[in-house]
Enzyme design. Sequence first.
Site, PDB file in Angstrom:
ATOM      1  N   ASP A  98       4.662   9.372  -7.760  1.00 21.88           N
ATOM      2  CA  ASP A  98       3.619   8.049  -8.297  1.00 21.88           C
ATOM      3  C   ASP A  98       2.394   8.456  -8.546  1.00 21.88           C
ATOM      4  O   ASP A  98       1.816   9.414  -8.067  1.00 21.88           O
ATOM      5  CB  ASP A  98       3.665   7.117  -6.702  1.00 21.88           C
ATOM      6  N   HIS A 104      12.636  -0.155  -8.625  1.00 22.14           N
ATOM      7  CA  HIS A 104      12.220   0.985  -8.051  1.00 22.14           C
ATOM      8  C   HIS A 104      12.296   1.067  -6.565  1.00 22.14           C
ATOM      9  O   HIS A 104      11.835   0.074  -5.909  1.00 22.14           O
ATOM     10  CB  HIS A 104      11.002   1.512  -8.774  1.00 22.14           C
TER      11      HIS A 104
HETATM   12  P1  AMP Z   1       5.064  -1.521  -6.916  1.00 23.62           P
HETATM   13  O1  AMP Z   1       3.936  -2.062  -6.532  1.00 23.62           O
HETATM   14  O2  AMP Z   1       6.133  -1.419  -5.798  1.00 23.62           O
HETATM   15  O3  AMP Z   1       5.508  -2.319  -7.954  1.00 23.62           O
HETATM   16  O4  AMP Z   1       5.007  -0.051  -7.438  1.00 23.62           O
HETATM   17  C1  AMP Z   1       4.672   0.192  -8.519  1.00 23.62           C
HETATM   18  C2  AMP Z   1       3.924   1.961  -8.618  1.00 23.62           C
HETATM   19  O5  AMP Z   1       4.091   2.553  -9.767  1.00 23.62           O
HETATM   20  C3  AMP Z   1       2.650   1.966  -7.793  1.00 23.62           C
HETATM   21  O6  AMP Z   1       2.835   2.850  -6.658  1.00 23.62           O
HETATM   22  C4  AMP Z   1       1.923   2.674  -8.912  1.00 23.62           C
HETATM   23  O7  AMP Z   1       0.911   3.697  -8.398  1.00 23.62           O
HETATM   24  C5  AMP Z   1       2.991   3.411  -9.832  1.00 23.62           C
HETATM   25  N1  AMP Z   1       2.757   3.635 -11.116  1.00 23.62           N
HETATM   26  C6  AMP Z   1       2.375   2.756 -12.071  1.00 23.62           C
HETATM   27  N2  AMP Z   1       2.206   3.485 -13.183  1.00 23.62           N
HETATM   28  C7  AMP Z   1       2.692   4.558 -12.976  1.00 23.62           C
HETATM   29  C8  AMP Z   1       2.615   5.695 -13.975  1.00 23.62           C
HETATM   30  N3  AMP Z   1       2.330   5.649 -15.331  1.00 23.62           N
HETATM   31  N4  AMP Z   1       3.268   6.819 -13.347  1.00 23.62           N
HETATM   32  C9  AMP Z   1       3.564   7.024 -12.303  1.00 23.62           C
HETATM   33  N5  AMP Z   1       3.414   5.872 -11.123  1.00 23.62           N
HETATM   34  C10 AMP Z   1       2.971   4.691 -11.783  1.00 23.62           C
END
Ligand code: AMP
Length: 111
Positions: free
Chosen positions: A30, A97
Amino acid sequence: MDNCIFCKIIAGEIPSNKVYEDDNVYAFRDINPQAPVHVLIVPKKHFANILECDAETAAALTDAIRAVAKQEGVDESGFRVISNCGPDGAQSVNHLHVHLLGGVKLAERMA
Ligand code: AMP
């Protein structure tokens, strides 16, 4: 799916810090970690959220959770898996995810 950030990460169009990959699943760190180990485990097939997930994908995610937990060294110490779903679940990326969090004693309350 067009304009899905996780589909683009899986396709290699957006860089990621890969942790694990198999035929059905891609896992990466993340970008905003909430624990020393914070891995996102993502099916390669696009589903909006866990409600849309088919049984084959659910099994593949479970296998990947097991593999990532071992690889990250938290299988014995313990870890948490979370899949946020919809507005009240604070889902921000609409591609199914699972967050795998560990490497520290996590709070007993989640909300
Ligand atoms: P959610 O809020 O459960 O939809 O989780 C989405 C997650 O994706 C968050 O914890 C973000 O920090 C993570 N995220 C968003 N963009 C990226 C990226 N490019 N690379 C890695 N993590 C990401």
